[in-house]
Design an enzyme around this catalytic site. Structure first.
Site, mmCIF file in Angstrom:
data_model
loop_
_atom_site.group_PDB
_atom_site.id
_atom_site.type_symbol
_atom_site.label_atom_id
_atom_site.label_comp_id
_atom_site.label_asym_id
_atom_site.label_seq_id
_atom_site.Cartn_x
_atom_site.Cartn_y
_atom_site.Cartn_z
ATOM 1 N N GLY A 204 0.856 -1.186 0.000
ATOM 2 C CA GLY A 204 0.000 0.000 0.000
ATOM 3 C C GLY A 204 0.890 1.234 0.000
ATOM 4 O O GLY A 204 2.118 1.118 0.049
ATOM 5 N N MET B 29 2.427 5.045 1.362
ATOM 6 C CA MET B 29 2.882 5.538 2.666
ATOM 7 C C MET B 29 1.677 5.963 3.492
ATOM 8 O O MET B 29 0.669 6.426 2.942
ATOM 9 C CB MET B 29 3.841 6.730 2.497
ATOM 10 C CG MET B 29 5.252 6.303 2.113
ATOM 11 S SD MET B 29 6.377 7.699 1.930
ATOM 12 C CE MET B 29 6.600 8.185 3.641
ATOM 13 N N PHE B 30 1.774 5.794 4.774
ATOM 14 C CA PHE B 30 0.740 6.160 5.761
ATOM 15 C C PHE B 30 -0.465 5.221 5.756
ATOM 16 O O PHE B 30 -1.471 5.500 6.396
ATOM 17 C CB PHE B 30 0.248 7.615 5.579
ATOM 18 C CG PHE B 30 1.347 8.622 5.548
ATOM 19 C CD1 PHE B 30 1.967 9.030 6.718
ATOM 20 C CD2 PHE B 30 1.791 9.151 4.344
ATOM 21 C CE1 PHE B 30 2.996 9.962 6.695
ATOM 22 C CE2 PHE B 30 2.816 10.085 4.306
ATOM 23 C CZ PHE B 30 3.417 10.502 5.488
ATOM 24 N N SER C 53 3.515 -0.590 8.439
ATOM 25 C CA SER C 53 4.399 -0.870 9.578
ATOM 26 C C SER C 53 3.584 -1.247 10.809
ATOM 27 O O SER C 53 3.941 -2.184 11.532
ATOM 28 C CB SER C 53 5.295 0.331 9.872
ATOM 29 O OG SER C 53 6.109 0.601 8.749
ATOM 30 N N GLU D 60 9.891 -2.335 4.619
ATOM 31 C CA GLU D 60 10.451 -1.534 3.514
ATOM 32 C C GLU D 60 11.142 -2.428 2.474
ATOM 33 O O GLU D 60 12.225 -2.096 1.987
ATOM 34 C CB GLU D 60 11.434 -0.479 4.064
ATOM 35 C CG GLU D 60 10.853 0.434 5.133
ATOM 36 C CD GLU D 60 9.941 1.524 4.588
ATOM 37 O OE1 GLU D 60 9.672 1.537 3.360
ATOM 38 O OE2 GLU D 60 9.484 2.353 5.386
ATOM 39 N N VAL D 61 10.505 -3.543 2.140
ATOM 40 C CA VAL D 61 11.147 -4.495 1.215
ATOM 41 C C VAL D 61 11.315 -3.951 -0.200
ATOM 42 O O VAL D 61 12.084 -4.508 -0.982
ATOM 43 C CB VAL D 61 10.396 -5.847 1.122
ATOM 44 C CG1 VAL D 61 10.782 -6.763 2.249
ATOM 45 C CG2 VAL D 61 8.923 -5.666 1.024
ATOM 46 N N CYS E 246 -6.612 10.153 1.607
ATOM 47 C CA CYS E 246 -6.107 11.209 0.727
ATOM 48 C C CYS E 246 -6.067 12.538 1.479
ATOM 49 O O CYS E 246 -7.074 12.972 2.051
ATOM 50 C CB CYS E 246 -6.992 11.329 -0.512
ATOM 51 S SG CYS E 246 -6.498 12.694 -1.581
ATOM 52 N N CYS F 39 -5.387 9.981 -3.290
ATOM 53 C CA CYS F 39 -6.215 9.067 -4.073
ATOM 54 C C CYS F 39 -5.787 9.178 -5.545
ATOM 55 O O CYS F 39 -4.997 10.055 -5.916
ATOM 56 C CB CYS F 39 -7.698 9.394 -3.916
ATOM 57 S SG CYS F 39 -8.180 10.921 -4.739
#
Ligand code: ADP
Ligand code: ZN
Length: 196
Positions: A15, A17-18, A22, A89-90, A145, A177
């Site tokens: 997905g 960031m944010f 994590s 963070e792959v 968004c 978005c």
């Protein structure tokens, strides 16, 4: 009935960031530890946005991780009796990760990998397409968004530096978005990057 509990697998959490990748990874790690499983956590050494030796979410939850500069170093750190391997963070890891993951999963290890599926231009990020194809389970998360409040599947870069890799957090990126996301090539995007 006998339930085989030790079948290896690859779970991918992706997905923008944010979107909570994590947080979700940390949640799964904590549950594996509650289940008394031997867990090892890794992250690429270049991601030092919060802490060089921890996975950190934007909501401040964190979990200790071994920073590795490449997958050769990652392989060296793997314990023979590991049951769960978590990677954050792959998208920044090299292709050498694929055979390592396959070997782990074949040996019965549960591998959980979190990463950005798209870069800030909306293009597939690094080895993520390969990982998604190899995954047994895929969780695709969405953020909110920051322009219109809709569900966001893209990451907007707010500063213009060029290149796919710019390690940073809230000040350099925001979730958008599809409609509100702008790339540098689009007219709107250039306006945004020029700061007008
Ligand atoms: P990721 O690993 O996908 O970047 P994190 O797990 O680090 O995500 O952070 C998720 C947290 O970020 C959310 O729980 C929320 O507190 C915060 N957050 C900040 N901006 C947003 C946003 N635009 N949409 C959703 N969550 C956001
Ligand atoms: Zn929007």
């Amino acid at each position: 009935m006998f339930v085989h509990q030790h079948q290896g697998s690859l779970e991918v959490i992706c997905g923008p960031m944010f979107s909570g990748k994590s947080e979700e990874l940390i949640r799964r790690i904590k549950r594996a530890i509650i289940a008394k499983q031997k867990v090892q956590v890794f992250k690429p050494a270049l991601d030092d946005r919060y802490d060089a030796s921890a996975i950190a979410s934007h909501s401040q939850s964190r979990y200790g991780a071994i920073p590795v500069k490449d997958t050769v170093e990652l392989a060296r750190h793997l314990d023979a009796d590991v049951e769960v391997v978590a990677l954050d963070e792959v998208q920044f890891m090299d292709e050498g990760l694929i055979p390592i993951i396959e070997d782990l999963a074949d040996r019965g290890v549960r591998v959980i990998a979190g990463g950005l599926d798209q870069d800030s231009n909306g293009e597939p990020f690094g080895i993520m397409p390969l990982l998604l194809a190899k995954a047994d389970y895929v969780t695709k998360l969405q953020a909110i968004c920051m322009v219109c409040g809709a569900l966001a599947g893209r990451t907007q870069r707010l500063v213009h530096t060029g290149g796919q890799v710019l390690v940073g957090a809230a000040e350099a990126y925001e979730a958008r978005c599809r409609h509100c996301h702008e790339t540098p090539h689009a007219t709107g995007g250039q306006r945004l990057l020029d700061g007008e």
